[in-house]
Every structure is written in structure tokens, then in C-alpha cells.
Design an enzyme around this catalytic site. Structure first.
Site, short mmCIF file in Angstrom:
data_model
loop_
_atom_site.label_atom_id
_atom_site.label_comp_id
_atom_site.label_asym_id
_atom_site.label_seq_id
_atom_site.Cartn_x
_atom_site.Cartn_y
_atom_site.Cartn_z
N CYS A 13 -0.41 -3.74 -10.46
CA CYS A 13 0.57 -2.66 -10.58
C CYS A 13 1.93 -3.12 -11.14
CB CYS A 13 0.71 -1.95 -9.25
SG CYS A 13 1.38 -0.29 -9.46
N ARG B 279 3.87 11.05 -10.58
CA ARG B 279 3.21 9.82 -10.17
C ARG B 279 1.69 10.03 -10.20
NH1 ARG B 279 6.58 6.10 -8.43
NH2 ARG B 279 4.88 4.78 -7.72
N HIS C 264 -4.48 -1.13 -6.20
CA HIS C 264 -3.99 -1.79 -4.99
C HIS C 264 -5.08 -1.73 -3.94
CE1 HIS C 264 0.34 -1.73 -5.90
NE2 HIS C 264 0.14 -0.56 -6.45
N1 GLN Z 1 7.20 0.85 -10.17
C1 GLN Z 1 5.96 0.97 -10.80
C2 GLN Z 1 5.51 2.41 -11.00
O1 GLN Z 1 5.72 3.27 -10.18
C3 GLN Z 1 4.93 0.18 -10.00
C4 GLN Z 1 4.64 0.75 -8.65
C5 GLN Z 1 3.70 -0.06 -7.83
O2 GLN Z 1 3.60 -1.28 -7.92
N2 GLN Z 1 3.02 0.64 -6.96
O3 GLN Z 1 4.93 2.66 -12.03
#
Ligand code: GLN
Length: 247
Positions: free
Chosen positions: A91, A125, A192
Site C-alpha cells: 500500500c 477511497r 493488507h
Molecule cells: N495513503 C495512501 C492512500 O490512501 C495509502 C494508504 C494505506 O497504506 N492504507 O492511498
């Protein structure tokens, strides 16, 4: 002995990404191998002694704190990848191993350029369970199940090789149908979870390449029972399938 560089464990460890290291450690130990894990913070040298580099995930704020230092490691990272060291980046770490990340605030964070891709944060998101189909070695189809939560949309260069095809979930950008990126023995992904407990084949794939980097010879690992791991994979894959496609 396998030498592991764990980059920025104090900053990039969202969703217990550190659990990936625990999986690598146990699976190595079950094969009689020792993992020596060195946490590397800002400024700590990344030498050619390492066989596996691990970078976890983190939010924009944490990424901004370490991005310049990570980008300054472009050369040693390129050299490690060129010589066959294994890399797993998750990520936030995956984004910063590309050429750069424009975060939600519009701030441009530099990247280390290991992966031929760029990432720009979008408004929505991308969150949920994901199922991928991968073929890291020709003829060996495998699935990867995990969980994604990112604002970043990652666009691979035309010639880049993704980690896998999205069966269910968003993946790199919610549009391309691909997830992650692979360069040699370096793998970057949004998944993740942590990722490796439910995808043990990928842990072994990385470990075998790390051993090869150390000894010059790729080992063949005996299979492990992996009943729990298979069950975890199935639960995760079913959740992803139930969730269906993309946007
Ligand atoms: N900040 C990044 C995003 O939201 C990565 C987030 C994360 O590692 N979960 O795209």
C-alpha cells in the site's frame, strides 16, 4: 540465514502489516532457516547485504515523513532488485516505490522508482476484500486474497507487469482490472490484511528468492500443512466474491 531490511517499521505499519514479517519468519524457521530482521529508519544504510526488503503501508501523513529518505535510496534499491533480492511493498510503501505519489492534499511525494508507475489520490477511497489471479511463474496460476483501503489510484506504465488480475475488488485504480506490480523478484500490492498469513504461497515465493539471492541457488521447500492458512484464504476470497466487481 536470510537478511531482511524492514524499512520504516515505526511509520509504515498500518493494519498490522508487520504480521507479514512474522509469517516470513515462521515459514523460514519451519524450513530450518533463520531470518535476521533489521529495522531501518531514516538515514540507516541499506546495503547489498540484504536478501529481502519489506515496506509496509501507511497513511499520507506517515508517507510524507519518510518519502524523501526512501526516494534517496533509489540506487541501492535498484541494485538489490537487479541482483535478485526479494521485495514486498504494501500500500503506502508500494506507492512510494513507484515514481511518486500525489496525496489527498495535492502534495507531490517523491518515489524510489523501483516500480514503473505513478499514483494520484482520488476523492473516493477504495475499500474492501479483494481477490486476484496471479501467474508470477509461467504456467503457475495462483490466487491472492486480501483487503484494500486506499485513496491512491495507481497507473502502471504500458510495459509494466501487474501482480495479478482483479477477480473481485478495485485493484490499482478501480478501472484497469489489474492489481499491484512486479519487477523481477520485487512485488508491490495494495493488499493488507496482513497479506501473507492468508497467502502462504507468496511468502514461500519471496523466501525462495531471498535464499537464492544469498546462496546463488533456489531451494525447493517442502509443503507445509497450511490448513488454517487455506481456511483464511477461503473466507477472504468468498468475501471478495460476494462483494463483486469494482466501482
Ligand atoms: N495513503 C495512501 C492512500 O490512501 C495509502 C494508504 C494505506 O497504506 N492504507 O492511498
Amino acid at each position: 540465514m536470510i537478511r531482511v531490511a524492514h524499512l520504516y517499521p515505526d511509520y509504515l505499519n498500518i493494519y498490522a502489516d508487520r504480521g507479514n514479517i512474522a509469517v516470513l519468519d515462521r515459514r523460514a524457521a519451519w524450513r530450518g532457516l533463520t531470518l535476521e530482521v533489521t529495522p531501518l529508519g531514516v538515514g540507516a544504510p541499506l546495503t547489498s547485504e540484504y536478501d529481502l526488503v519489506y515496506v509496509g503501508g501507511g497513511q499520507d501523513r506517515e508517507q510524507a515523513l519518510i518519502a524523501p529518505d526512501l526516494a534517496s535510496r533509489a540506487e541501492p534499491l535498484a541494485e538489490l532488485v537487479r541482483t535478485g533480492a526479494a521485495v514486498l511493498a504494501v500500500c503506502g510503501g508500494y506507492q512510494l516505490l513507484g515514481r511518486g505519489y500525489r496525496d489527498v492534499a495535492g502534495e507531490d511525494l517523491p518515489g524510489a522508482g523501483v516500480f514503473p508507475l505513478v499514483t494520484v489520490a482520488g476523492e473516493r477511497r477504495m475499500i474492501g476484500d479483494v481477490l486476484l489471479e496471479c501467474e508470477l511463474d509461467a504456467g503457475e496460476k495462483r490466487t491472492v486474497a486480501g483487503f484494500e483501503n486506499h485513496a491512491g489510484r495507481t497507473v502502471l506504465d504500458d510495459t509494466a507487469e501487474p501482480l495479478g488480475r482483479v477477480v473481485a475488488g478495485f485493484g490499482n485504480d478501480g478501472e484497469s482490472g489489474y492489481e499491484g506490480c512486479r519487477v523481477g523478484n520485487a512485488v508491490g500490492t495494495y493488499l493488507h490484511g496482513p497479506l501473507l498469513p492468508r497467502n502462504p504461497w507468496l511468502a514461500d515465493w519471496l523466501l525462495m528468492r531471498a535464499v537464492e539471492h544469498r546462496t546463488g541457488e533456489r531451494p525447493v521447500f517442502d509443503a507445509l500443512p497450511d490448513e488454517l492458512e487455506r481456511a483464511a484464504h477461503a473466507v477472504s476470497a468468498d468475501r471478495a466474491r460476494a462483494r463483486g466487481g469494482r466501482f
